[in-house]
Design an enzyme around this catalytic site. Sequence first.
Site, PDB file in Angstrom:
ATOM      1  N   ASP A 101       2.073   1.320  -7.895  1.00 40.23           N
ATOM      2  CA  ASP A 101       1.343   1.176  -6.650  1.00 40.23           C
ATOM      3  C   ASP A 101       0.613  -0.164  -6.709  1.00 40.23           C
ATOM      4  OD1 ASP A 101       0.228   1.667  -4.173  1.00 40.23           O
ATOM      5  OD2 ASP A 101      -0.430   3.694  -4.674  1.00 40.23           O
ATOM      6  N   TYR A 102       0.161  -0.632  -5.554  1.00 42.32           N
ATOM      7  CA  TYR A 102      -0.477  -1.944  -5.495  1.00 42.32           C
ATOM      8  C   TYR A 102      -1.700  -1.992  -6.408  1.00 42.32           C
ATOM      9  CZ  TYR A 102       2.309  -3.575  -1.514  1.00 42.32           C
ATOM     10  OH  TYR A 102       3.336  -3.990  -0.696  1.00 42.32           O
TER      11      TYR A 102
END
Length: 772
Positions: A303-304
């Site tokens: 995920d970011y």
Amino acid sequence: MKNLLFILLIYPFVASSQVNDVPLYKNSSFTSEERAKDLLNRMNVEEKVAQLMSSWLTNFSYDQNGNLSQEKLDQIFKQGINSVQPAFAPIAQTVEERNTIQKYLLEKTRLGIPAIFVDEGLHGLMRPESTVFPQAIGIACSWNPELVEQIYDIIAREMRSRGTGLVLSPVIDMNRDPRWGRTDETFGEDPYICSQMGIAAVRGFQGSSNGVIDENHVAATLKHFSGHGQAEGGINKAPANVSTRILFESHFAPFRNTIAEASPIAVMPSYNEIDGVPSHGNKWLLKDVLRDQFGFDGIIVSDYAGISQLINPHAIAENNLQAAELAFNAGVQIELPSGMCFKELPKLINNGAISAAEIDSAVYQVLKLKFDLGLFENPFVNEKKAVAISKLKSSKEIALKAAQQSIVLLKNDGVLPLDKKSIKKIAVIGPGADSHSFGGYPGAPYYATSLLEGIQAKVGKGVEVVTAQGVKITENWKDDARHNWMVNDIILPTREDNLKLINEAKEIAKTADVIILAIGENEQICREVFGPQHLGDNVTLDLISNQQELADSLLTLGKPVIVYLQNGRPLSITKLDESANAVIEGWYMGQESGTAAADVIFGDVNPSAKLTITFPKSVGQLPLYYNHKPSAQFTNYISMDKEPLYPFGYGLSYTTFSYSEPKLSKATIKKEDSSIVTVTVTNTGKVEGDEIVQLYIRDEVSSVTRPVKELKGFKRISLDPGESKDVSFEINKSMLAFWNIDMNYVVEPGTFKIMVGNSSDNLNSLSLTVNE
């Protein structure tokens, strides 16, 4: 994963590194596996690591002619790149930027490896000039997997026409706390419904069930693995304090089922921790469970900033080097949206902290995907084609159908549907009356229809429509869904200012025959939390910003009041349920919101949607979900019972349906056998309608406590007035099995309660005996 490493180690070097002076990997007559292996053998460490890192398009700068900076291209892409993350740009700019980047990679880098372009696609391509469908929680309320597959097929085609290869969707987190600001991104509270919608979404995105992706589809990413939807306090990224059993029974189930039934290409770990270990550094979660137990053989993408969050806030790594080591060894293969930590991978290879074979395995998977997507043969995007696909009439038609089937009728004392012929003036009042709100991860369509616009179009000149804002939910709201979702500040209006608006609305509504009260939330108060300056979780499910006062004021007029909710999470509207004539749950319905709402309000469409998440009477009842354990609702609170305001699976129609007593083809079966349960459903009303028939099962006595009921099947049927249909479900081992006291997935002999009906609290039941 072990099999893939074995293949890479023993794979014979392809017969010749050159075929007619063309590198084998550039020869499309060879398989993706052969080409990926050949290309991998030509790469140095820096080039390999580059294929495990991404870059923000916002990292680029432009020269005086408006072109991407050559200096930046050289700086970022010298060794190649795995993927490029999105910039919110219209078609023309997107095409130009992506073609420029691909041209550079193909012509200016040593091996000419194209990039994968990445986009979000929660309920439409998150870009301008795209089709915006109902938000995920609304789509799920259609209980129509076939429609869901159509929706994500359209999204995939719009994406691929603009060069997208990987989509960071669908979200199949199971939501157990609606205080969470990402509630609207989920399909609901139930593992079975999340599984069915997830399977349909992946099939739509990828265009197949076996992982094969053609030129019109994209690779799907399941997210977020796992426990993300039951975070402590409803706070985004907070610990998921749940047992291993709850993980396997509930949160893991949508991932396990979707992987088995739809073969998604990628999985994204969650931000939260489980038992003290953040998912991005959890080897047990990503390798032992996801890889070995669930058989996932695709790519694991971060995920970011999920890897850097191992440093802060999780504090299990001191720096980027250590974070990269923990994440990669746990199983994360690609860092999004940049290579802030993975740029340290060469050092870790050199000092032996990570395996060179594991690096090769990850790079091989990336390269194979690029070959499977056809990026080496077709790296560029055609603007005219992209524009044509974005404007397809069929996409608008599906967007309207999806909105119509996602609207839930929660209460109706007979005021609905409205009759245009008997009404002279309608007042459409409230902050949701003339807004274009889409929910989290919004795109920007060519057009969008508000509730007010939909009603005006429906009644034409024969009925006067008046309107007023009533209150402001937030002071800095703009009629721009992306702005509202992205802006940091949440500025609440003063009560004094809102009271002025309430008085104005009351005066306008006085002369109306009926009031449609459009209230709820906007994207500023129900959204993903990005950090301390960008909030979205809440401690209350009550209407905020004097909306209840607006409702109370209008109700004193003695006019029929129809409440139309526009929101991202269940709201505790107990007072409105008692006093309003009708309540409609509209969620965020996308570009066709107003048209679909008017269709339902005036009876051109019979509402058919059912809730996939429980509505509590008060936030104090949380956690509250239908498939609770027997002891969870054994007693009531002192000041309130434990019953929900609206239960899971609930939704009204303009017609009525009757159910016969269910019948089993066999009342006793062996564990490996099956039985058919059948019920006859009859439309006992005066109009045609769709009904969603639901099957629930309970293991009456078992080695560990089991939920009081679990959804195991559903079917959507259409019936004319007076028409009857038999609806059957096969009850088999997959519906009866669970994780027993030894954590083995088995069917235990005994008695099972089989329940069929139209919601989780309106069921007819009978017993099934299962023997060894």
